[in-house]
Design an enzyme around this catalytic site. Structure first.
Site, PDB file in Angstrom:
ATOM      1  N   PRO A  40      28.267  -2.760 -46.866  1.00 13.20           N
ATOM      2  CA  PRO A  40      27.209  -3.770 -46.948  1.00 13.20           C
ATOM      3  C   PRO A  40      25.831  -3.296 -46.489  1.00 13.20           C
ATOM      4  O   PRO A  40      24.873  -4.039 -46.634  1.00 13.20           O
ATOM      5  CB  PRO A  40      27.722  -4.892 -46.042  1.00 13.20           C
ATOM      6  CG  PRO A  40      28.568  -4.202 -45.029  1.00 13.20           C
ATOM      7  CD  PRO A  40      29.206  -3.038 -45.755  1.00 13.20           C
ATOM      8  N   GLY A  41      25.726  -2.099 -45.916  1.00 18.40           N
ATOM      9  CA  GLY A  41      24.397  -1.574 -45.624  1.00 18.40           C
ATOM     10  C   GLY A  41      24.126  -1.167 -44.189  1.00 18.40           C
ATOM     11  O   GLY A  41      22.991  -0.871 -43.830  1.00 18.40           O
ATOM     12  N   ALA A  42      25.171  -1.114 -43.374  1.00 17.94           N
ATOM     13  CA  ALA A  42      24.954  -0.804 -41.951  1.00 17.94           C
ATOM     14  C   ALA A  42      24.480   0.638 -41.727  1.00 17.94           C
ATOM     15  O   ALA A  42      23.581   0.888 -40.918  1.00 17.94           O
ATOM     16  CB  ALA A  42      26.230  -1.073 -41.155  1.00 17.94           C
TER      17      ALA A  42
ATOM     18  N   ASP B 201      28.544   3.650 -59.748  1.00 19.66           N
ATOM     19  CA  ASP B 201      29.682   4.509 -59.395  1.00 19.66           C
ATOM     20  C   ASP B 201      29.188   5.940 -59.209  1.00 19.66           C
ATOM     21  O   ASP B 201      28.628   6.529 -60.129  1.00 19.66           O
ATOM     22  CB  ASP B 201      30.719   4.446 -60.530  1.00 19.66           C
ATOM     23  CG  ASP B 201      31.996   5.216 -60.206  1.00 19.66           C
ATOM     24  OD1 ASP B 201      32.017   5.961 -59.190  1.00 19.66           O
ATOM     25  OD2 ASP B 201      32.957   5.070 -60.974  1.00 19.66           O
TER      26      ASP B 201
ATOM     27  N   ASP C  99      30.196   7.377 -46.616  1.00 18.21           N
ATOM     28  CA  ASP C  99      31.245   6.615 -45.935  1.00 18.21           C
ATOM     29  C   ASP C  99      32.123   5.968 -47.006  1.00 18.21           C
ATOM     30  O   ASP C  99      32.807   4.980 -46.765  1.00 18.21           O
ATOM     31  CB  ASP C  99      30.591   5.552 -45.040  1.00 18.21           C
ATOM     32  CG  ASP C  99      31.535   4.962 -44.010  1.00 18.21           C
ATOM     33  OD1 ASP C  99      32.483   5.652 -43.604  1.00 18.21           O
ATOM     34  OD2 ASP C  99      31.315   3.807 -43.608  1.00 18.21           O
TER      35      ASP C  99
ATOM     36  N   LYS D 297      33.105  11.046 -45.056  1.00 15.46           N
ATOM     37  CA  LYS D 297      34.386  10.541 -44.546  1.00 15.46           C
ATOM     38  C   LYS D 297      35.525  11.068 -45.400  1.00 15.46           C
ATOM     39  O   LYS D 297      35.399  11.174 -46.619  1.00 15.46           O
ATOM     40  CB  LYS D 297      34.383   9.020 -44.597  1.00 15.46           C
ATOM     41  CG  LYS D 297      35.743   8.421 -44.250  1.00 15.46           C
ATOM     42  CD  LYS D 297      35.650   7.006 -43.805  1.00 15.46           C
ATOM     43  CE  LYS D 297      35.518   6.021 -44.938  1.00 15.46           C
ATOM     44  NZ  LYS D 297      35.300   4.668 -44.395  1.00 15.46           N
TER      45      LYS D 297
HETATM   46  N1  SAM Z   1      28.852   2.707 -44.563  1.00 12.71           N
HETATM   47  C1  SAM Z   1      28.938   1.323 -45.045  1.00 12.71           C
HETATM   48  C2  SAM Z   1      28.210   0.464 -44.052  1.00 12.71           C
HETATM   49  O1  SAM Z   1      27.998   0.916 -42.918  1.00 12.71           O
HETATM   50  O2  SAM Z   1      27.824  -0.672 -44.389  1.00 12.71           O
HETATM   51  C3  SAM Z   1      30.388   0.905 -45.235  1.00 12.71           C
HETATM   52  C4  SAM Z   1      31.041   1.607 -46.413  1.00 12.71           C
HETATM   53  S1  SAM Z   1      32.630   0.982 -46.897  1.00 12.71           S
HETATM   54  C5  SAM Z   1      33.674   1.615 -45.631  1.00 12.71           C
HETATM   55  C6  SAM Z   1      33.035   1.981 -48.286  1.00 12.71           C
HETATM   56  C7  SAM Z   1      32.240   1.686 -49.538  1.00 12.71           C
HETATM   57  O3  SAM Z   1      32.459   2.731 -50.511  1.00 12.71           O
HETATM   58  C8  SAM Z   1      32.635   0.384 -50.251  1.00 12.71           C
HETATM   59  O4  SAM Z   1      31.555  -0.510 -50.238  1.00 12.71           O
HETATM   60  C9  SAM Z   1      32.976   0.840 -51.677  1.00 12.71           C
HETATM   61  O5  SAM Z   1      32.522  -0.062 -52.662  1.00 12.71           O
HETATM   62  C10 SAM Z   1      32.239   2.163 -51.774  1.00 12.71           C
HETATM   63  N2  SAM Z   1      32.718   3.061 -52.837  1.00 12.71           N
HETATM   64  C11 SAM Z   1      33.992   3.433 -53.094  1.00 12.71           C
HETATM   65  N3  SAM Z   1      34.060   4.211 -54.171  1.00 12.71           N
HETATM   66  C12 SAM Z   1      32.788   4.359 -54.631  1.00 12.71           C
HETATM   67  C13 SAM Z   1      32.205   5.031 -55.745  1.00 12.71           C
HETATM   68  N4  SAM Z   1      32.966   5.706 -56.604  1.00 12.71           N
HETATM   69  N5  SAM Z   1      30.868   4.968 -55.917  1.00 12.71           N
HETATM   70  C14 SAM Z   1      30.109   4.251 -55.036  1.00 12.71           C
HETATM   71  N6  SAM Z   1      30.597   3.591 -53.985  1.00 12.71           N
HETATM   72  C15 SAM Z   1      31.919   3.633 -53.773  1.00 12.71           C
END
Ligand code: SAM
Length: 190
Positions: free
Chosen positions: A33-35, A79, A104, A144
């Site tokens: 979400p943007g943290a 994506d 992440d 990650k």
């Molecule tokens: N670092 C973020 C924060 O602090 O708000 C939290 C990230 S969350 C753990 C992982 C994110 O990776 C999800 O929102 C997911 O939609 C995204 N994600 C997964 N596969 C992806 C892809 N192929 N392209 C872009 N985003 C992707």
């Protein structure tokens, strides 16, 4: 005031390794979400809040929608693994280049540990390919991964391309999770 607790992992890593410095351009992958983007905006001075230091830039990308954040540019519903995404990223970054790539990203977990592991490693390897077109020499990448048999493949690819690669397990990560981060610094360039 952070959108997600994950902010504390990045703060912890950055307090120790000082990857996010004023004036740098950051690409934040899997930003919703943007943290992490909030942390990056503060640390690179993307809003120019501190006039005494250079002003940086933050671009976030995610499959999901990301609510607007002052100081950041977002590519929502995008994506990272889609071949057209590199162009979109390049057109948003200043001079088409980043100093720091954060990831992440996490694919939707199936619960099958080995499969989820492989999916995430593949995502990171794809990002590493993209990084060759956008990362400035001496740049850094933080990504990650979930531990498993193919982590070594990612680690050795990072070691080819960066002078300094280390594995980080932040305190702020839940103790029961298999997640770790690779911090790769001093990108060798093409
Ligand atoms: N670092 C973020 C924060 O602090 O708000 C939290 C990230 S969350 C753990 C992982 C994110 O990776 C999800 O929102 C997911 O939609 C995204 N994600 C997964 N596969 C992806 C892809 N192929 N392209 C872009 N985003 C992707």
């Amino acid at each position: 005031h952070y959108r997600c607790r994950s902010a504390f992992k990045l703060l912890e890593i950055d307090d120790k390794f000082r990857v996010l410095r004023p004036g740098l351009s950051v690409l934040d992958c899997g930003a919703a979400p943007g943290a992490w983007s909030q942390v990056a905006v503060e640390r690179v001075n993307a809003l120019g809040t501190d006039p005494a230091v250079p002003t940086g830039f933050v671009l976030g990308v995610d499959l999901l929608r990301i609510s607007p954040l002052e100081g950041a540019v977002f590519l929502s519903q995008t994506d990272i693994a889609d071949p057209s995404t590199l162009r979109a990223i390049q057109s948003q970054l200043p001079l088409g280049k980043a100093d720091v790539i954060l990831s992440d990203m996490a694919p939707n977990a199936t619960g099958i540990k080995e499969l989820d592991h492989q999916k995430l490693i593949r995502l990171c390897l794809g990002l590493l390919d993209i990084s060759q077109s956008i990362l400035n020499p001496k740049g850094a990448m933080l990504c990650k991964f979930w531990d498993g048999s193919e982590a070594r493949v990612l680690q050795s690819r990072l070691k080819e391309q960066f002078q300094d690669v280390r594995t980080i397990k932040p305190q702020a990560s839940r103790k029961d999770s298999a997640e770790s981060y690779y911090l790769a610094r001093l990108y060798r360039g093409k």
